[in-house]
Design an enzyme around this catalytic site. Structure first.
Site, PDB file in Angstrom:
ATOM      1  N   SER A   1       0.832  -1.198   0.000  1.00  0.00           N
ATOM      2  CA  SER A   1       0.000   0.000   0.000  1.00  0.00           C
ATOM      3  C   SER A   1       0.867   1.249   0.000  1.00  0.00           C
ATOM      4  O   SER A   1       1.957   1.249   0.574  1.00  0.00           O
ATOM      5  CB  SER A   1      -0.911   0.017   1.228  1.00  0.00           C
TER       6      SER A   1
ATOM      7  N   HIS B   1      -7.680  -4.162   3.978  1.00  0.00           N
ATOM      8  CA  HIS B   1      -7.193  -2.770   3.981  1.00  0.00           C
ATOM      9  C   HIS B   1      -7.934  -1.955   2.918  1.00  0.00           C
ATOM     10  O   HIS B   1      -8.386  -0.834   3.167  1.00  0.00           O
ATOM     11  CB  HIS B   1      -5.679  -2.771   3.727  1.00  0.00           C
TER      12      HIS B   1
ATOM     13  N   LYS C   1      -4.327  -7.148   2.580  1.00  0.00           N
ATOM     14  CA  LYS C   1      -4.440  -5.995   1.670  1.00  0.00           C
ATOM     15  C   LYS C   1      -5.880  -5.819   1.193  1.00  0.00           C
ATOM     16  O   LYS C   1      -6.367  -4.700   1.030  1.00  0.00           O
ATOM     17  CB  LYS C   1      -3.493  -6.166   0.481  1.00  0.00           C
TER      18      LYS C   1
ATOM     19  N   GLU D   1     -10.382   1.211   3.016  1.00  0.00           N
ATOM     20  CA  GLU D   1     -10.087   2.393   2.175  1.00  0.00           C
ATOM     21  C   GLU D   1     -11.368   2.882   1.473  1.00  0.00           C
ATOM     22  O   GLU D   1     -11.646   4.089   1.440  1.00  0.00           O
ATOM     23  CB  GLU D   1      -9.013   1.977   1.163  1.00  0.00           C
TER      24      GLU D   1
END
Ligand SMILES: O=C(O)[C@H](O)[C@@H](O)[C@H](O)[C@H](O)COP(=O)(O)O
Length: 295
Positions: free
Chosen positions: A112, A169, A166, A173
């Site tokens: 990221s 994540h 991810k 986001e």
């Protein structure tokens, strides 16, 4: 440390710069000869001394699969492949199994940081065996932000865990961006707040909602205070969908992330067939006025 890097797009190109700045010897390959150090993946493999480490940074899906297949044909026992693209975590087991037939090790990493990572460092989430992760640690240390390792790097679990982390994540986001975006729209619709960019900028320090994403919104509003140059059209690359799919599989309620994914779908419609149906039904049962498409 020497490594090969396949894929020198927006992410891979900057990562090569950051790795070289940290003293690593990077041989990069990209289909675009203007940025590539070598003419082929085969030449990249030839240039590396065994046991090799090759980092893949190409778009997820077919490009990643084809790169793993190519490397499986070229690498030897003891070599290590690190898959750093935005792949779905379910693909990691297949990649690892294909490479394992040749004795090639596999680690998956969620990366990221976007285009800012070159300067600020990248947040890294890795999946794989501890010894493979340890072997690649000088590379992770060069890529991650300065400061304590545990604030920019995690060994999240076995193969697949990096991309799973991810994925979550990125689901977060989506939700964070949507919340800031809705607040921006409501402030803009207000008759009371007359300076929206200044209000949002004032949230940058001290407030409960300060964050890097908020800083980026401040920056965007400095460039275009009403975002009048943009269309409200938002794509998605897959991570949000996978987050919602996985939440359904695990029966975990994720209403915010799901709504933010659906908001992106809605952003791509010129007109909404569903809302036409709502207007039609309201007209049918209540005689409520409708607007015709030419209105
Ligand atoms: O953490 C990051 O650096 C970003 O998440 C990065 O990975 C990329 O910008 C997203 O994958 C975009 O995802 P969408 O296209 O789905 O918005």
């Amino acid at each position: 440390m020497q490594l090969g890097l396949v894929g020198l797009g927006r992410m891979g190109f900057n990562m090569r710069e950051r790795l070289r700045a940290a003293g690593h010897d990077v041989v990069g390959y990209d289909r675009n000869p203007d940025v590539s150090d070598v003419a082929s993946i085969a030449e990249l493999v030839q240039k590396l001394a065994a046991p090799r480490i090759v980092w893949i940074m190409v778009p997820h899906g077919d490009p990643t699969r084809q790169t793993v297949e190519a490397l499986a044909g070229l690498l030897d026992e003891g070599d290590l492949v690190i898959e750093g693209g935005n792949s779905k975590f379910t693909e990691d087991q297949a990649n690892a199994a294909l490479l394992a037939k040749k004795g090639v090790r596999y680690v998956d990493v969620g990366v990221s940081g976007g285009v800012w990572g070159a300067k600020n460092g990248y947040g890294l989430m890795a999946g794989g065996d501890a010894e493979d992760i340890q072997r690649a640690m000088p590379i992770f240390d060069a890529l991650r932000p300065e400061g304590p390792r545990e604030e920019g790097f995690a060994h999240a679990g076995p193969v697949g865990a990096g991309h799973y982390a991810k994925m979550v994540h990125n689901g977060i986001e989506y939700g964070l961006m949507q919340a800031y975006a809705e607040g921006f729209e409501l402030l803009s619709a207000s008759d009371v707040v007359t300076n929206v960019p200044a209000t949002i900028k004032a949230w940058s320090r001290g407030t409960v909602v300060r964050s890097w994403l908020l800083d980026l919104l401040v920056r965007a509003l400095e460039e275009d205070p009403e975002l009048s140059e943009l269309r409200g059209y938002v794509n998605d690359s897959g991570e949000g969908r996978w987050t919602v799919e996985e939440a359904i599989n695990k029966a975990v309620p994720t209403p915010v992330i799901t709504a933010s994914l659906y908001a992106r779908f809605a952003s791509r419609q010129e007109d909404s067939p569903a809302m036409k149906a709502v207007a039609a039904l309201r007209n049918q049962f209540g005689g409520h006025a409708v607007q015709k498409s030419e209105d």
